[in-house]
Design a protein around this motif. Structure first.
Motif, PDB file in Angstrom:
ATOM      1  N   ILE A   4      29.909  40.051  35.788  1.00 59.73           N
ATOM      2  CA  ILE A   4      31.286  39.749  36.475  1.00 59.73           C
ATOM      3  C   ILE A   4      31.453  38.341  36.504  1.00 59.73           C
ATOM      4  CG2 ILE A   4      32.882  40.240  38.549  1.00 59.73           C
ATOM      5  CD1 ILE A   4      32.713  42.636  36.529  1.00 59.73           C
ATOM      6  N   ALA A   5      30.535  37.602  37.067  1.00 63.90           N
ATOM      7  CA  ALA A   5      30.730  36.358  36.944  1.00 63.90           C
ATOM      8  C   ALA A   5      31.136  35.585  35.775  1.00 63.90           C
ATOM      9  CB  ALA A   5      29.645  35.496  37.944  1.00 63.90           C
ATOM     10  N   PHE A   6      30.408  35.819  34.576  1.00 59.92           N
ATOM     11  CA  PHE A   6      30.659  35.298  33.466  1.00 59.92           C
ATOM     12  C   PHE A   6      31.794  35.999  32.760  1.00 59.92           C
ATOM     13  CE2 PHE A   6      25.788  35.089  32.712  1.00 59.92           C
ATOM     14  CZ  PHE A   6      25.930  33.829  32.629  1.00 59.92           C
ATOM     15  N   LEU A   7      32.259  37.042  32.967  1.00 57.77           N
ATOM     16  CA  LEU A   7      33.628  37.426  32.533  1.00 57.77           C
ATOM     17  C   LEU A   7      34.582  36.430  33.516  1.00 57.77           C
ATOM     18  CD1 LEU A   7      33.598  41.288  32.598  1.00 57.77           C
ATOM     19  CD2 LEU A   7      33.978  39.706  30.632  1.00 57.77           C
ATOM     20  N   TYR A   8      34.643  36.272  34.539  1.00 51.98           N
ATOM     21  CA  TYR A   8      35.461  35.388  35.592  1.00 51.98           C
ATOM     22  C   TYR A   8      35.635  33.934  34.555  1.00 51.98           C
ATOM     23  CZ  TYR A   8      37.665  32.919  38.700  1.00 51.98           C
ATOM     24  OH  TYR A   8      38.897  32.041  39.589  1.00 51.98           O
ATOM     25  N   TYR A   9      34.429  33.565  34.353  1.00 51.40           N
ATOM     26  CA  TYR A   9      34.303  32.073  34.013  1.00 51.40           C
ATOM     27  C   TYR A   9      34.913  32.058  32.641  1.00 51.40           C
ATOM     28  CZ  TYR A   9      32.071  27.891  31.806  1.00 51.40           C
ATOM     29  OH  TYR A   9      31.724  26.850  31.028  1.00 51.40           O
ATOM     30  N   PHE A  10      34.691  32.950  31.697  1.00 50.39           N
ATOM     31  CA  PHE A  10      35.417  33.061  30.297  1.00 50.39           C
ATOM     32  C   PHE A  10      36.730  33.219  30.521  1.00 50.39           C
ATOM     33  CE2 PHE A  10      31.004  33.915  28.794  1.00 50.39           C
ATOM     34  CZ  PHE A  10      30.858  32.760  28.178  1.00 50.39           C
ATOM     35  N   LEU A  40      52.659  36.227  42.250  1.00 53.97           N
ATOM     36  CA  LEU A  40      53.518  36.274  43.588  1.00 53.97           C
ATOM     37  C   LEU A  40      52.757  37.539  44.559  1.00 53.97           C
ATOM     38  CD1 LEU A  40      57.341  35.996  42.135  1.00 53.97           C
ATOM     39  CD2 LEU A  40      55.831  34.343  43.540  1.00 53.97           C
ATOM     40  N   PHE A  41      52.536  38.444  43.878  1.00 53.28           N
ATOM     41  CA  PHE A  41      52.102  39.518  44.897  1.00 53.28           C
ATOM     42  C   PHE A  41      50.624  39.239  45.310  1.00 53.28           C
ATOM     43  CE2 PHE A  41      48.792  43.070  45.076  1.00 53.28           C
ATOM     44  CZ  PHE A  41      49.439  43.828  46.083  1.00 53.28           C
ATOM     45  N   ALA A  42      49.735  38.585  44.374  1.00 52.83           N
ATOM     46  CA  ALA A  42      48.396  38.052  44.946  1.00 52.83           C
ATOM     47  C   ALA A  42      48.517  36.903  45.985  1.00 52.83           C
ATOM     48  CB  ALA A  42      47.484  37.718  43.715  1.00 52.83           C
ATOM     49  N   LYS A  43      49.624  36.163  45.737  1.00 52.41           N
ATOM     50  CA  LYS A  43      49.736  35.008  46.754  1.00 52.41           C
ATOM     51  C   LYS A  43      50.084  35.423  48.081  1.00 52.41           C
ATOM     52  CE  LYS A  43      51.246  31.260  43.543  1.00 52.41           C
ATOM     53  NZ  LYS A  43      52.279  30.659  43.044  1.00 52.41           N
ATOM     54  N   GLY A  44      50.781  36.631  48.262  1.00 49.19           N
ATOM     55  CA  GLY A  44      51.234  37.025  49.491  1.00 49.19           C
ATOM     56  C   GLY A  44      50.138  37.866  50.286  1.00 49.19           C
ATOM     57  N   ILE A  45      48.995  38.153  49.768  1.00 50.67           N
ATOM     58  CA  ILE A  45      47.940  38.938  50.468  1.00 50.67           C
ATOM     59  C   ILE A  45      47.226  37.727  51.421  1.00 50.67           C
ATOM     60  CG2 ILE A  45      45.692  40.135  50.097  1.00 50.67           C
ATOM     61  CD1 ILE A  45      46.569  41.160  47.589  1.00 50.67           C
ATOM     62  N   LEU A  51      42.844  30.779  48.752  1.00 51.30           N
ATOM     63  CA  LEU A  51      41.637  30.968  47.984  1.00 51.30           C
ATOM     64  C   LEU A  51      41.555  30.932  46.311  1.00 51.30           C
ATOM     65  CD1 LEU A  51      39.442  32.579  50.517  1.00 51.30           C
ATOM     66  CD2 LEU A  51      39.609  30.161  50.348  1.00 51.30           C
ATOM     67  N   LEU A  52      42.924  31.628  46.150  1.00 50.63           N
ATOM     68  CA  LEU A  52      42.938  32.128  44.730  1.00 50.63           C
ATOM     69  C   LEU A  52      42.971  30.727  43.693  1.00 50.63           C
ATOM     70  CD1 LEU A  52      45.100  35.102  45.053  1.00 50.63           C
ATOM     71  CD2 LEU A  52      42.624  34.879  45.244  1.00 50.63           C
ATOM     72  N   LYS A  53      42.715  30.794  42.533  1.00 52.72           N
ATOM     73  CA  LYS A  53      43.095  29.496  41.583  1.00 52.72           C
ATOM     74  C   LYS A  53      44.235  29.686  40.919  1.00 52.72           C
ATOM     75  CE  LYS A  53      40.926  27.584  37.152  1.00 52.72           C
ATOM     76  NZ  LYS A  53      41.170  26.378  37.880  1.00 52.72           N
ATOM     77  N   GLU A  54      44.887  28.529  41.156  1.00 52.34           N
ATOM     78  CA  GLU A  54      46.172  28.222  40.782  1.00 52.34           C
ATOM     79  C   GLU A  54      46.624  28.704  39.468  1.00 52.34           C
ATOM     80  OE1 GLU A  54      50.113  27.741  41.585  1.00 52.34           O
ATOM     81  OE2 GLU A  54      48.707  27.258  43.003  1.00 52.34           O
ATOM     82  N   GLY A  55      47.583  29.668  39.118  1.00 52.26           N
ATOM     83  CA  GLY A  55      47.934  30.039  37.726  1.00 52.26           C
ATOM     84  C   GLY A  55      47.426  31.510  37.453  1.00 52.26           C
ATOM     85  N   PHE A  58      46.255  36.717  40.383  1.00 49.66           N
ATOM     86  CA  PHE A  58      45.894  37.983  40.197  1.00 49.66           C
ATOM     87  C   PHE A  58      44.967  38.357  39.887  1.00 49.66           C
ATOM     88  CE2 PHE A  58      46.529  42.315  38.254  1.00 49.66           C
ATOM     89  CZ  PHE A  58      46.725  43.061  39.297  1.00 49.66           C
ATOM     90  N   VAL A  59      44.252  37.777  38.710  1.00 49.32           N
ATOM     91  CA  VAL A  59      43.081  37.757  37.992  1.00 49.32           C
ATOM     92  C   VAL A  59      41.764  37.429  39.137  1.00 49.32           C
ATOM     93  CG1 VAL A  59      41.449  37.158  36.271  1.00 49.32           C
ATOM     94  CG2 VAL A  59      43.964  37.524  35.894  1.00 49.32           C
ATOM     95  N   THR A  60      42.231  36.312  39.889  1.00 50.88           N
ATOM     96  CA  THR A  60      41.133  35.985  40.733  1.00 50.88           C
ATOM     97  C   THR A  60      40.864  36.843  41.815  1.00 50.88           C
ATOM     98  OG1 THR A  60      41.842  33.478  40.133  1.00 50.88           O
ATOM     99  CG2 THR A  60      40.602  33.862  42.207  1.00 50.88           C
ATOM    100  N   LEU A  61      42.145  37.418  42.242  1.00 49.77           N
ATOM    101  CA  LEU A  61      41.940  38.370  43.240  1.00 49.77           C
ATOM    102  C   LEU A  61      41.227  39.614  42.826  1.00 49.77           C
ATOM    103  CD1 LEU A  61      42.832  39.655  46.162  1.00 49.77           C
ATOM    104  CD2 LEU A  61      45.061  40.562  44.996  1.00 49.77           C
ATOM    105  N   ILE A  62      41.590  40.178  41.750  1.00 45.02           N
ATOM    106  CA  ILE A  62      40.675  41.080  41.133  1.00 45.02           C
ATOM    107  C   ILE A  62      39.236  40.927  40.914  1.00 45.02           C
ATOM    108  CG2 ILE A  62      40.331  42.741  39.262  1.00 45.02           C
ATOM    109  CD1 ILE A  62      43.013  43.321  40.727  1.00 45.02           C
ATOM    110  N   PHE A  63      38.792  39.755  40.597  1.00 44.72           N
ATOM    111  CA  PHE A  63      37.653  39.286  40.605  1.00 44.72           C
ATOM    112  C   PHE A  63      36.598  39.207  42.058  1.00 44.72           C
ATOM    113  CE2 PHE A  63      38.200  38.284  36.136  1.00 44.72           C
ATOM    114  CZ  PHE A  63      37.042  39.064  35.592  1.00 44.72           C
ATOM    115  N   HIS A  64      37.493  38.826  42.702  1.00 44.04           N
ATOM    116  CA  HIS A  64      37.079  38.848  44.317  1.00 44.04           C
ATOM    117  C   HIS A  64      36.806  40.285  44.818  1.00 44.04           C
ATOM    118  CE1 HIS A  64      37.523  34.501  45.833  1.00 44.04           C
ATOM    119  NE2 HIS A  64      38.114  34.422  44.668  1.00 44.04           N
ATOM    120  N   ILE A  65      37.601  41.085  44.587  1.00 48.86           N
ATOM    121  CA  ILE A  65      37.500  42.568  44.992  1.00 48.86           C
ATOM    122  C   ILE A  65      36.268  43.140  44.320  1.00 48.86           C
ATOM    123  CG2 ILE A  65      38.564  44.764  45.080  1.00 48.86           C
ATOM    124  CD1 ILE A  65      41.207  43.544  45.176  1.00 48.86           C
ATOM    125  N   LEU A  66      36.076  42.940  42.977  1.00 52.22           N
ATOM    126  CA  LEU A  66      34.887  43.238  42.442  1.00 52.22           C
ATOM    127  C   LEU A  66      33.571  42.637  42.749  1.00 52.22           C
ATOM    128  CD1 LEU A  66      36.098  43.223  38.692  1.00 52.22           C
ATOM    129  CD2 LEU A  66      35.610  45.130  40.046  1.00 52.22           C
TER     130      LEU A  66
END
Length: 84
Positions: A4-10, A40-45, A51-55, A58-66
């Motif tokens: 998952i870390a490699f997927l997020y990095y790529f 916008l939804f992810a920024k509201g949590i 803590l989420l990467k700008e731009g 949402f993808v960063t939030l999904i990877f944090h949950i994983l």
């Protein structure tokens, strides 16, 4: 967890070099609109908003949950091995 870390990095590398928008160009308008709304939804949590990467919030939030899920599974798996 390493996979998952490699997927997020790529995914982040693909975003930074604009490779994600070259996959299927006619759908870029729809993908851009969807990702704008999802970001916008992810920024509201509350705990994750800053803590989420700008731009790619949402993808960063999904990877944090994983990551949290896999960490929880690791703790639950190791806990019986550490009982006295």
């Amino acid at each position: 967890m390493l996979g998952i870390a490699f997927l997020y990095y790529f995914a982040v590398l693909g975003y930074e070099s604009n490779l994600l928008y070259e996959i299927y160009e006619p759908a870029n308008i729809y993908i851009n609109y969807f990702m704008y709304q999802a970001n916008l939804f992810a920024k509201g949590i509350l705990p994750y908003g800053k803590l989420l990467k700008e731009g790619v919030e949402f993808v960063t939030l999904i990877f944090h949950i994983l990551f949290l899920t896999f960490t929880w599974h690791f703790i639950v798996a190791v806990k019986p091995c550490t009982k006295r």
